[in-house]
Design an enzyme around this catalytic site. Structure first.
Site, PDB file in Angstrom:
ATOM      1  N   HIS A  62       0.809  -1.225   0.000  1.00 43.75           N
ATOM      2  CA  HIS A  62       0.000   0.000   0.000  1.00 43.75           C
ATOM      3  C   HIS A  62       0.839   1.272   0.000  1.00 43.75           C
ATOM      4  CE1 HIS A  62       0.104   1.167   4.379  1.00 43.75           C
ATOM      5  NE2 HIS A  62       0.228  -0.125   4.589  1.00 43.75           N
ATOM      6  N   ASP A 172       6.011   2.165   6.660  1.00 42.52           N
ATOM      7  CA  ASP A 172       4.680   1.574   6.540  1.00 42.52           C
ATOM      8  C   ASP A 172       3.862   2.437   5.583  1.00 42.52           C
ATOM      9  OD1 ASP A 172       2.292   0.263   6.914  1.00 42.52           O
ATOM     10  OD2 ASP A 172       1.967   0.997   8.957  1.00 42.52           O
ATOM     11  N   GLU A 202      -5.291   1.549   2.572  1.00 44.43           N
ATOM     12  CA  GLU A 202      -5.104   0.384   3.441  1.00 44.43           C
ATOM     13  C   GLU A 202      -5.271   0.767   4.901  1.00 44.43           C
ATOM     14  OE1 GLU A 202      -2.749  -2.503   5.963  1.00 44.43           O
ATOM     15  OE2 GLU A 202      -2.575  -0.319   5.743  1.00 44.43           O
ATOM     16  N   GLU A 203      -4.766   1.925   5.261  1.00 48.75           N
ATOM     17  CA  GLU A 203      -4.742   2.321   6.667  1.00 48.75           C
ATOM     18  C   GLU A 203      -6.132   2.605   7.237  1.00 48.75           C
ATOM     19  OE1 GLU A 203      -2.354   2.053   8.612  1.00 48.75           O
ATOM     20  OE2 GLU A 203      -0.468   2.234   7.507  1.00 48.75           O
ATOM     21  N   ASP A 225       3.981  -6.043   3.558  1.00 45.42           N
ATOM     22  CA  ASP A 225       3.740  -4.988   4.547  1.00 45.42           C
ATOM     23  C   ASP A 225       4.838  -5.057   5.595  1.00 45.42           C
ATOM     24  OD1 ASP A 225       2.457  -2.917   6.030  1.00 45.42           O
ATOM     25  OD2 ASP A 225       0.498  -3.669   5.415  1.00 45.42           O
ATOM     26  N   HIS A 313       4.350   3.156  13.206  1.00 48.96           N
ATOM     27  CA  HIS A 313       3.428   4.298  13.296  1.00 48.96           C
ATOM     28  C   HIS A 313       4.059   5.454  14.069  1.00 48.96           C
ATOM     29  CE1 HIS A 313      -0.686   2.445  12.005  1.00 48.96           C
ATOM     30  NE2 HIS A 313       0.302   2.122  11.194  1.00 48.96           N
TER      31      HIS A 313
END
Length: 351
Positions: A62, A172, A202-203, A225, A313
């Protein structure tokens, strides 16, 4: 391993639903590697390398990153935001941001009080996202002329080489887009139809992956991922999930998908036969594009290959150079050998 493309990808900006700055980077890198490229209605970039039509193997990674949307501008020009994707407020303090208004504006997250004037009770408080605001350092008139409710916000961080690691925002999942493209570049001939998809949104719920998979109807699917590497001080070994430097991670399950058991064996076998350093991953919480892909049509056998990552994140997401190369190697192996996978094809009638 050249990192110019990786640097370009991770330093670009694009939250879920606003991936238009990432698309041209992906298209430019993908063009010489596939026979055709298209962009679907959700903005997924879909590349197709033609084969014999017997196996339709899809690889997804993604493009979107977590970020924010402006939802209020106060009478002093400070901005309040809502999250797009899963933010831990602890990672936001004193961080630089870019507000994507009429033009890109640099700013920073501020908090109401410095430590010097906090009360004891305030010091014990766990900060929430609502405690933060964005300071653009501009008069309110200028802010309101340049920014409006609904504009998007991203963190601001460059790619940095730290020992054996690469560190940046948006590993990410731009690092996996990089892995996908580099594996396709390295792959030798294959008889399978190979689809490489840089997905959107995606998130916020694996949305691009599900749409793209319905458009292709793959016979087998691989999601790329990042995953947690919590091999850091203070964390019990059983909670590490993966370890940096221990190789690429073959996922058994997460909260979005259980990997097809035959695919897990297939990937383990490829890794052993090609001497690719690998580890096994079970992620207690979180998901990948595999969860969206497997729901297409009557179902698709899927698996995820993960790049172990520390500080997920945050703006210092960090991957190990060796794990990155191992992930490229295993993805290359899948591209070359996808036609050999003998999973269940479609629905089987029982008489």
């Amino acid at each position: 391993m050249g990192i110019a493309l990786l640097k370009q990808l991770v330093e670009a900006h694009g939250i879920a639903g606003r991936e238009e700055r990432i698309q041209p980077i992906v298209i430019e890198a993908m063009k010489p590697l596939v026979d055709e490229i298209r962009i679907d209605a959700l903005g997924n970039v879909v590349g197709h390398k033609r084969g014999d039509g017997q196996t339709r193997a899809v690889i997804m990674a993604h493009m979107d990153e977590i970020g924010f949307l402006v939802n209020h501008i106060d009478d002093k020009g400070f901005l309040r935001v809502l999250p797009v994707g899963g933010w831990d407020p602890r990672t936001m303090m004193a961080q630089r941001v870019i507000v994507h208004g009429r033009k890109d504006l640099p700013g920073m997250f501020g908090i109401p009080k410095p430590i010097h004037i906090l009360t004891d009770e305030e010091r014990r408080k766990v900060l929430q996202l609502s405690d933060y605001y964005i300071d653009l350092g501009l008069p309110v008139e200028t802010v309101k002329a340049q920014v409006q409710v609904g504009d998007w916000v991203t963190m601001d961080q460059d790619l940095l080489e730290v020992g054996d690691l690469y560190s940046s925002k948006t590993m990410d999942d731009r690092v996996s887009v990089y892995v996908m493209l580099e594996a396709l570049r390295a792959a030798r001939s294959t008889t399978a139809d190979i689809y490489v998809v840089a997905t959107t949104q995606e998130e916020v719920g694996l949305r691009g992956a599900q749409v793209a998979a319905f458009g292709i109807m793959p016979t087998v699917g691989l999601a790329l991922d990042i995953t947690l590497a919590v091999d850091t001080p203070g964390v019990p070994e059983q909670e590490h999930v993966t370890r940096l430097g221990a190789g690429t991670a073959i996922k058994i399950m997460d909260s979005s998908a259980i990997s097809d058991a035959k695919l897990v064996d297939f990937f383990r076998q490829m890794a052993v036969e090609r001497n690719i350093k690998h580890q096994i991953e079970i992620l207690p919480r979180g998901g990948t594009d595999a969860g969206g892909m497997q729901r297409a049509g009557a179902g698709v056998p899927v698996i995820t290959v993960s790049i172990p990552t520390r500080y997920v994140h945050s703006v210092v997401e960090s991957v190990h150079k060796g794990d990155l190369q191992a992930s490229i190697d295993l993805t290359q192996a899948f591209i070359e050998d996808a036609h050999k996978f003998k999973g269940q094809a479609g629905t089987v009638s029982i008489k």
